[in-house]
Design an enzyme around this catalytic site. Structure first.
Site, short mmCIF file in Angstrom:
data_model
loop_
_atom_site.label_atom_id
_atom_site.label_comp_id
_atom_site.label_asym_id
_atom_site.label_seq_id
_atom_site.Cartn_x
_atom_site.Cartn_y
_atom_site.Cartn_z
N GLU A 267 0.87 -1.18 0.00
CA GLU A 267 0.00 0.00 0.00
C GLU A 267 0.90 1.23 0.00
O GLU A 267 1.62 1.49 0.96
CB GLU A 267 -0.91 0.04 1.24
CG GLU A 267 -1.89 1.21 1.15
CD GLU A 267 -2.33 1.79 2.50
OE1 GLU A 267 -3.35 2.49 2.53
OE2 GLU A 267 -1.63 1.58 3.50
N HIS A 329 -11.16 0.41 1.52
CA HIS A 329 -11.86 0.77 2.76
C HIS A 329 -11.47 2.15 3.29
O HIS A 329 -11.94 2.55 4.36
CB HIS A 329 -11.55 -0.29 3.81
CG HIS A 329 -10.09 -0.35 4.14
ND1 HIS A 329 -9.13 -0.74 3.23
CD2 HIS A 329 -9.43 -0.02 5.26
CE1 HIS A 329 -7.95 -0.64 3.79
NE2 HIS A 329 -8.09 -0.23 5.02
N ASP A 330 -10.59 2.86 2.57
CA ASP A 330 -10.20 4.21 2.98
C ASP A 330 -10.72 5.28 2.04
O ASP A 330 -10.43 6.46 2.23
CB ASP A 330 -8.66 4.32 3.01
CG ASP A 330 -8.03 3.41 4.03
OD1 ASP A 330 -8.64 3.20 5.09
OD2 ASP A 330 -6.91 2.91 3.78
#
Ligand code: NOJ
Length: 534
Positions: A267, A329-330
């Protein structure tokens, strides 16, 4: 016969992210769990994905919903047991689905025994496992470094009279990756799960692992304006993307290489020229897939996307494998970012670009951000920096399985509210609707599978104008070639085509088989895949 068998599963395949708290609850406590995920593997098989990435499932005080890990080698009882986990691996593998876990190496929970020891005294052997500094000469934090979740990144510990650094919450102290014992311990964690059959890891905030050891202030960001994310007030040049981080990535990669076919995903939110450094140079000694988030950050404009895709394709080192991410999910959900009509075009784009696609659970049925009433807010980011649209609860709401009470997610009280429109937007209804978003995703995934041109073929951009984005995916000789044309506008638009063909798929799911010759006309918000050839 195709000659492309040397490509690995994570190059050909599609990854699907599950946010475990919100996928499927099996014991009615309102939070999803591992047996719940197992019960949905047949759905995932039907959908046609290849690997499932599960956000953290480890013991955690849940201050950051699992990204604050209190024990790296166990399962949180909310999610189940290690036996449940082993069953998940076995059941997924039985369906030819790989399992990717989330690794959170930058920080642990403040409840992790390492940190409890570390903060117990200045002389504790684990003191240096975290980043401790004396107060500034006049008192106060050692420097101006900011937390991504608001406020200073330094928390004062009264007992030992020093500050510790936390890039995220104060309950998420950063580990000191300059300490070789930390490196060994954390590589041991990866080995623990790889030995257990995990097929890969998504590594949380990989570009954060090493900070400048002179602890220099970060410079101000001249572009910052009141109302923006306060973390962006400074340019984090001394806290992220430090040159030494690449040694750590190489160490991780060497460990992965001891096992067959495992994938290392990072990420990393960085501009493309910095991002591609994480492939690890000419010998590709780094991450297999440094996550490419450009589709998330891009403005939804054909000319902009065309330029961005071209630049990314050209920036990747020779032999490096591209990847594309539409949501996570962000980030606000794609339907909310571009609207329901363009979300279908986005699905076609994601699944036809060259490189590994990562889907976010629920996007395949067209879930949108769910407004969260103030009293139900869960996300600490929203609590710390309220009212700026930074909170992440809206994109983390429960998966909508059916029109029954609680959308089939739980028999209890869901931890986050369920979208109002779940009676229409859900898996059960959409499976029966041949034109639904789910039908589109399933058809796209099924067309991709087994078409070497779409899975691994070359990417050739086409010259288009206006709202049209178009490219060719070309396989080897004797394999099909595809033209992908996407209308990003709300008006019909056409383009010239050099070679005739037939439509294999339209985002409207109603034109398959239609012949295309010389010109291709697209309706508003329509994308098509044309199989070239007579
Ligand atoms: C990135 C994760 O995706 C996010 O959810 C989390 O809050 C931070 N890293 C901190 O771990």
């Amino acid at each position: 016969m195709t000659r492309t068998n040397h490509y690995l599963w994570w190059q050909r395949g599609t990854i699907y992210q599950v946010y475990p708290r919100s996928y499927q609850d099996s014991n009615d406590d309102g939070v999803g769990d591992l047996p719940g995920i197992v019960s949905r593997l047949d759905y995932l098989r039907w959908l046609g994905i290849d690997g499932v990435w599960i956000s953290p499932i480890y013991p955690s005080p849940m201050k950051d919903f699992g990204y604050d890990v209190a024990d790296y080698e166990a399962i949180h009882p909310l999610f189940g047991t290690l036996q449940d986990f082993d069953r998940l691996i076995a059941e997924a593998h039985a369906r030819d689905i790989k399992v990717i876990l989330d690794f959170v190496p930058n920080h642990s929970s403040d409840q992790h025994r390492w940190f409890v020891e570390s903060r117990s005294s200045r002389t504790n052997p684990k003191r240096d496992w975290y980043i401790w500094r004396d107060p500034a000469p006049g008192g106060g934090p050692p420097n101006n470094w900011l937390s991504c979740f608001g406020g200073s990144a330094w928390e004062f510990d009264t007992r030992t009279g020093q500050y510790y650094y936390h890039a995220f919450l104060k309950e998420q102290p950063d580990l000191n990756w300059r300490n070789p014992n930390v490196v060994e311990a954390m590589l041991g964690v990866l080995r623990f799960w790889l030995d257990r059959g995990v097929d890969g890891f998504r590594v949380d905030v990989l570009w954060h692992l090493i900070k400048d050891d002179r602890f220099i202030d970060n410079p101000p960001n001249e572009a910052w304006r009141e109302g923006m994310d306060p973390y962006q007030q400074l340019v984090p040049v001394h806290t992220t993307d430090r040159p030494e981080v690449h040694d750590i990535v190489h160490r991780m990669r060497r460990l992965f290489d001891e096992f067959d076919d495992r994938v290392l995903i990072g990420e990393i939110y960085l501009p493309v020229e910095r991002l591609v450094q994480y492939y690890g140079g000419a010998d590709l000694a780094g991450a297999h897939l440094p996550f490419n988030f450009q589709l998330i950050n891009a403005s939804w404009d054909a000319r902009h996307l065309a330029k961005m895709i071209f630049e990314y394709e050209n920036a990747i080192p020779q032999g490096g494998w591209p990847n594309w991410v539409l949501g996570n999910h962000d980030q606000h959900r794609i339907v909310t970012r571009v609207g329901p009509a363009q979300a279908r075009v986005a699905a076609m784009l994601l699944l036809t670009l060259r490189g590994t696609p990562t889907m976010y659970y629920g996007d395949e049925i067209g879930m949108h951000d769910v407004p969260i009433p103030r009293e139900r807010i869960q996300d600490p980011f929203e609590k710390n920096v309220p009212g700026r649209g930074l909170g992440r609860d809206p994109e983390r709401t429960p998966m909508q399985w059916c029109a029954r009470e609680k959308a089939g997610f739980t028999g209890g009280e869901p931890w986050l509210p369920i979208a109002d429109d779940y009676r229409e937007v859900n898996v059960e209804m959409e499976r029966d609707d041949p034109c639904s978003m789910l039908a589109l995703y399933q058809r796209l995934l099924s067309l991709r599978r087994g078409e070497p041109a779409l899975e691994v073929g070359r990417f050739e951009p086409l010259d288009t104008d206006g709202d049209m984005l178009a490219y060719i995916r070309r396989g080897r000789e004797a394999e099909s070639t595809f033209l992908i044309a996407l209308n990003l506008g709300a008006r019909p638009q056409g383009m010239r085509v050099d070679e005739p063909g037939a439509i294999a798929l339209s985002t409207h799911l109603d034109r398959a088989g239609e012949r295309v010759d010389q010109t291709l006309e697209l309706r508003a918000d329509e994308g098509v895949i044309v199989r070239i050839g007579r």
